[in-house]
Design a protein around this motif. Sequence first.
Motif, PDB file in Angstrom:
ATOM      1  N   GLN A 399       0.825  -1.204   0.000  1.00 43.06           N
ATOM      2  CA  GLN A 399       0.000   0.000   0.000  1.00 43.06           C
ATOM      3  C   GLN A 399       0.861   1.257   0.000  1.00 43.06           C
ATOM      4  OE1 GLN A 399      -3.462  -0.117  -0.123  1.00 43.06           O
ATOM      5  NE2 GLN A 399      -3.295   2.079  -0.532  1.00 43.06           N
ATOM      6  N   ALA A 400       1.948   1.198   0.759  1.00 45.25           N
ATOM      7  CA  ALA A 400       2.841   2.362   0.783  1.00 45.25           C
ATOM      8  C   ALA A 400       3.477   2.604  -0.589  1.00 45.25           C
ATOM      9  CB  ALA A 400       3.929   2.164   1.836  1.00 45.25           C
ATOM     10  N   VAL A 401       3.851   1.520  -1.269  1.00 46.96           N
ATOM     11  CA  VAL A 401       4.444   1.667  -2.614  1.00 46.96           C
ATOM     12  C   VAL A 401       3.419   2.240  -3.578  1.00 46.96           C
ATOM     13  CG1 VAL A 401       5.391   0.390  -4.559  1.00 46.96           C
ATOM     14  CG2 VAL A 401       6.133  -0.157  -2.243  1.00 46.96           C
ATOM     15  N   VAL A 402       2.186   1.706  -3.508  1.00 44.88           N
ATOM     16  CA  VAL A 402       1.133   2.188  -4.414  1.00 44.88           C
ATOM     17  C   VAL A 402       0.808   3.646  -4.113  1.00 44.88           C
ATOM     18  CG1 VAL A 402      -1.271   1.885  -5.089  1.00 44.88           C
ATOM     19  CG2 VAL A 402       0.195  -0.105  -4.819  1.00 44.88           C
ATOM     20  N   ASP A 403       0.818   4.006  -2.815  1.00 44.01           N
ATOM     21  CA  ASP A 403       0.504   5.391  -2.454  1.00 44.01           C
ATOM     22  C   ASP A 403       1.566   6.368  -2.950  1.00 44.01           C
ATOM     23  OD1 ASP A 403      -1.836   4.668  -1.251  1.00 44.01           O
ATOM     24  OD2 ASP A 403      -1.008   4.576   0.780  1.00 44.01           O
ATOM     25  N   SER A 404       2.787   5.882  -3.175  1.00 49.82           N
ATOM     26  CA  SER A 404       3.849   6.774  -3.657  1.00 49.82           C
ATOM     27  C   SER A 404       3.760   7.066  -5.152  1.00 49.82           C
ATOM     28  CB  SER A 404       5.217   6.162  -3.335  1.00 49.82           C
ATOM     29  OG  SER A 404       5.394   4.935  -4.045  1.00 49.82           O
ATOM     30  N   ASP A 406       2.217   8.628  -8.487  1.00 53.89           N
ATOM     31  CA  ASP A 406       1.436   9.839  -8.759  1.00 53.89           C
ATOM     32  C   ASP A 406       0.120   9.530  -9.449  1.00 53.89           C
ATOM     33  OD1 ASP A 406       3.418  11.351  -7.607  1.00 53.89           O
ATOM     34  OD2 ASP A 406       4.482  11.695  -9.497  1.00 53.89           O
ATOM     35  N   GLN A 407       0.100   8.485 -10.256  1.00 52.23           N
ATOM     36  CA  GLN A 407      -1.140   8.121 -10.932  1.00 52.23           C
ATOM     37  C   GLN A 407      -2.175   7.621  -9.916  1.00 52.23           C
ATOM     38  OE1 GLN A 407      -0.237   5.185 -13.936  1.00 52.23           O
ATOM     39  NE2 GLN A 407      -0.245   6.708 -15.554  1.00 52.23           N
ATOM     40  N   ALA A 408      -3.436   7.931 -10.183  1.00 50.44           N
ATOM     41  CA  ALA A 408      -4.522   7.417  -9.357  1.00 50.44           C
ATOM     42  C   ALA A 408      -4.847   6.002  -9.808  1.00 50.44           C
ATOM     43  CB  ALA A 408      -5.743   8.312  -9.471  1.00 50.44           C
ATOM     44  N   LEU A 409      -4.758   5.044  -8.890  1.00 47.00           N
ATOM     45  CA  LEU A 409      -4.954   3.630  -9.217  1.00 47.00           C
ATOM     46  C   LEU A 409      -6.104   3.053  -8.385  1.00 47.00           C
ATOM     47  CD1 LEU A 409      -1.225   2.439  -9.227  1.00 47.00           C
ATOM     48  CD2 LEU A 409      -2.588   3.191 -11.173  1.00 47.00           C
ATOM     49  N   ALA A 410      -6.887   2.198  -9.030  1.00 44.10           N
ATOM     50  CA  ALA A 410      -7.970   1.474  -8.345  1.00 44.10           C
ATOM     51  C   ALA A 410      -8.049   0.079  -8.950  1.00 44.10           C
ATOM     52  CB  ALA A 410      -9.300   2.190  -8.489  1.00 44.10           C
ATOM     53  N   VAL A 411      -8.019  -0.938  -8.090  1.00 43.50           N
ATOM     54  CA  VAL A 411      -8.036  -2.333  -8.538  1.00 43.50           C
ATOM     55  C   VAL A 411      -9.347  -2.966  -8.074  1.00 43.50           C
ATOM     56  CG1 VAL A 411      -6.875  -4.563  -8.449  1.00 43.50           C
ATOM     57  CG2 VAL A 411      -5.528  -2.453  -8.373  1.00 43.50           C
ATOM     58  N   ALA A 424      -3.425   8.860  -4.304  1.00 40.25           N
ATOM     59  CA  ALA A 424      -3.713   9.760  -5.424  1.00 40.25           C
ATOM     60  C   ALA A 424      -5.148   9.599  -5.894  1.00 40.25           C
ATOM     61  CB  ALA A 424      -2.739   9.482  -6.569  1.00 40.25           C
ATOM     62  N   TYR A 425      -5.671   8.367  -5.865  1.00 37.27           N
ATOM     63  CA  TYR A 425      -7.055   8.122  -6.255  1.00 37.27           C
ATOM     64  C   TYR A 425      -8.010   8.828  -5.284  1.00 37.27           C
ATOM     65  CZ  TYR A 425     -11.481   5.637  -6.690  1.00 37.27           C
ATOM     66  OH  TYR A 425     -12.822   5.332  -6.823  1.00 37.27           O
ATOM     67  N   CYS A 426      -7.742   8.708  -4.001  1.00 34.96           N
ATOM     68  CA  CYS A 426      -8.620   9.335  -2.997  1.00 34.96           C
ATOM     69  C   CYS A 426      -8.634  10.857  -3.173  1.00 34.96           C
ATOM     70  CB  CYS A 426      -8.146   8.965  -1.597  1.00 34.96           C
ATOM     71  SG  CYS A 426      -8.224   7.186  -1.246  1.00 34.96           S
ATOM     72  N   ALA A 502      -8.056   0.343 -12.964  1.00 32.82           N
ATOM     73  CA  ALA A 502      -8.435   1.668 -13.472  1.00 32.82           C
ATOM     74  C   ALA A 502      -7.332   2.668 -13.098  1.00 32.82           C
ATOM     75  CB  ALA A 502      -9.773   2.083 -12.888  1.00 32.82           C
ATOM     76  N   ARG A 503      -6.778   3.332 -14.128  1.00 35.02           N
ATOM     77  CA  ARG A 503      -5.711   4.327 -13.901  1.00 35.02           C
ATOM     78  C   ARG A 503      -6.185   5.694 -14.399  1.00 35.02           C
ATOM     79  NH1 ARG A 503      -0.538   1.617 -16.679  1.00 35.02           N
ATOM     80  NH2 ARG A 503      -2.160   1.059 -18.191  1.00 35.02           N
ATOM     81  N   PHE A 504      -5.925   6.690 -13.572  1.00 36.06           N
ATOM     82  CA  PHE A 504      -6.324   8.055 -13.898  1.00 36.06           C
ATOM     83  C   PHE A 504      -5.085   8.965 -13.734  1.00 36.06           C
ATOM     84  CE2 PHE A 504      -9.841   5.771 -11.901  1.00 36.06           C
ATOM     85  CZ  PHE A 504     -10.802   5.854 -12.882  1.00 36.06           C
ATOM     86  N   GLU A 505      -4.864   9.781 -14.781  1.00 34.70           N
ATOM     87  CA  GLU A 505      -3.705  10.701 -14.741  1.00 34.70           C
ATOM     88  C   GLU A 505      -4.171  12.079 -15.196  1.00 34.70           C
ATOM     89  OE1 GLU A 505       0.916  11.005 -16.348  1.00 34.70           O
ATOM     90  OE2 GLU A 505      -0.393   9.377 -17.045  1.00 34.70           O
ATOM     91  N   ILE A 506      -3.822  13.081 -14.421  1.00 30.39           N
ATOM     92  CA  ILE A 506      -4.224  14.457 -14.729  1.00 30.39           C
ATOM     93  C   ILE A 506      -3.403  14.950 -15.915  1.00 30.39           C
ATOM     94  CG2 ILE A 506      -4.388  16.789 -13.838  1.00 30.39           C
ATOM     95  CD1 ILE A 506      -4.690  15.616 -11.062  1.00 30.39           C
ATOM     96  N   ALA A 507      -4.085  15.358 -16.990  1.00 31.88           N
ATOM     97  CA  ALA A 507      -3.393  15.877 -18.190  1.00 31.88           C
ATOM     98  C   ALA A 507      -3.276  17.392 -18.133  1.00 31.88           C
ATOM     99  CB  ALA A 507      -4.158  15.446 -19.445  1.00 31.88           C
ATOM    100  N   THR A 508      -4.158  18.086 -17.444  1.00 33.11           N
ATOM    101  CA  THR A 508      -4.138  19.550 -17.350  1.00 33.11           C
ATOM    102  C   THR A 508      -4.205  19.940 -15.891  1.00 33.11           C
ATOM    103  OG1 THR A 508      -5.310  19.692 -19.450  1.00 33.11           O
ATOM    104  CG2 THR A 508      -5.243  21.665 -18.090  1.00 33.11           C
ATOM    105  N   ARG A 509      -3.247  20.789 -15.472  1.00 29.64           N
ATOM    106  CA  ARG A 509      -3.278  21.253 -14.101  1.00 29.64           C
ATOM    107  C   ARG A 509      -4.438  22.219 -13.901  1.00 29.64           C
ATOM    108  NH1 ARG A 509       2.560  23.553 -13.178  1.00 29.64           N
ATOM    109  NH2 ARG A 509       1.976  24.507 -15.165  1.00 29.64           N
ATOM    110  N   ILE A 510      -4.765  22.456 -12.685  1.00 22.24           N
ATOM    111  CA  ILE A 510      -5.925  23.293 -12.406  1.00 22.24           C
ATOM    112  C   ILE A 510      -5.709  24.732 -12.841  1.00 22.24           C
ATOM    113  CG2 ILE A 510      -5.162  23.818 -10.039  1.00 22.24           C
ATOM    114  CD1 ILE A 510      -8.158  23.690  -9.277  1.00 22.24           C
TER     115      ILE A 510
END
Length: 524
Positions: A399-404, A406-411, A424-426, A502-510
């Motif tokens: 969990q610590a490795v996954v939390d490090s 940057d991509q948001a991950l959900a399995v 990152a997902y949360c 499911a992987r989510f990556e931000i393409a545009t910053r806010i």
Amino acid sequence: MVIDWALAFMMLLVSILAAVAGLFTIAALDPQTQRGPRSIFADTAGGTSFLFDGETLLDATPAARALISQSPIRGPAWLRLRSYLGARFADFESRFANLAEEGLLILTSCDTNGTPILLRAELAGGLTRISLEDPEAQATAPNHDALTRKATEDELSRLRNTLALAPMPVWRERPDGQLLWANAAYLHRVADGLPPGQDLTWPLPRLFERTTDQPGTALRHRLVQQGQPDKWFELHAYQDDAEQLVFALPADTLVMAEASLRDFTQTLVKTFAHLPIGLAIFDRQRQLVLFNPALLDLSGLQPDFLSMRPTLFAFLDAMRDRDMIPEPKDYRTWRRQMVALEQAASSGLFEETWSLPSGLTYKVVGRPHPNGALALLIEDISTEIGRIRRYRADLELSQAVVDSVDQALAVFSPASALVMANAAYCRLWGHDPASTVSEGSFATLCAHWQGRSAPNPFWAEAESFAAAHDTDSAPLHGEARLLDGRLVECRISALPGGATLARFEIATRIEDATGAMATERLRA
């Protein structure tokens, strides 16, 4: 004148003495007086008659007394007579209950092996008189007590038939072992063991060895006969004057049950001996009655101590002295815990995990047994606990490795349940899987993602992709615009075993998304 009075007095005295002497002479010569007290029955011809006041016998003829004396039942005279009449007159009980109303009762016996008996019962003056008559015997021998003889013969016939039909061998023998008499079951056993063509001879051969010289004791013998299966009997000998009466009770079922119990016990002992769990069984007095070798290793106690049948508290005290029990802050608290252990184990509710100072971990289970006994099972689960701890450590590391990342991950599992998500997902979707576990299905989270982004057909495609569980299909790509304007690249991949990533990556910053939205409004 004086002489006349003296003469008269002497004559009077002589007359009185003569009268008294005459009375004594008549009483001495009276045959009724010689027979003792007179009966209230004036029946000089004998007969069988009883006179009762309720259930109390007031008087009876000699033949009647002889009749009830033959009864095998011991008790009051009314009980013995009632058993005799009830066996010979079918409706005696019901008819006799109405004697107070009818006043007179006449019945005929239902004997099929002899002449019928006539019963006459009458109630007069509060007393009940019962008379029995054998018409045929009275006609041939009026002064002969036929009923008593008939009762004796019937009783003897029943006893003979009972012994003849008894399924167990019964015999009489002398002190030197010679048989005097045997019943039919004994004779059949002897005949079954004779060679073909040979008949029974007297004296009868012995089926069993000599019985014990102590009457009343039971000895078990095996009967071995050629051509016949072995049979077991229990011999019960009783002294009857100078002879012995012996009953041979079949014991095959008992011997088979004991053999099965012995084999079962040996199987249990062998099973307990190879059982890695320590087993200690205490009886209702809480003394140790059974233990297996594994208990020696787990408790650290010596075999000689356990063989002395210590009590439950002595057993736990000895384990405490060897640091095989978690040490409490004080001894009084520990004793209260042990009392609670005994009470909980008696009701089948005790189960604890002991972390010992040596680093070992024991699982202790108490279970009630029949007749108030108690079974204590001690299992070393140190390896299992260590494996669980390592597994938890691995999960925490993963969990610590996954939390490090940057991509948001959900399995998601093959059942479409969320099993893992990183920090990152949360942050991206505002969803904490730990607090909303029940809402962790893929379809539910698709609705959640769609609610936090602009309308997009991609989410319907993603839900269909995850439901297909096709591991050979190419990953599904798409984009989603969040409500704050950020653009998110989405990638749904199928994992081996039917899982989904499911992987989510931000393409545009806010900041860029805010500038782009302002530029679009100026152009508009």
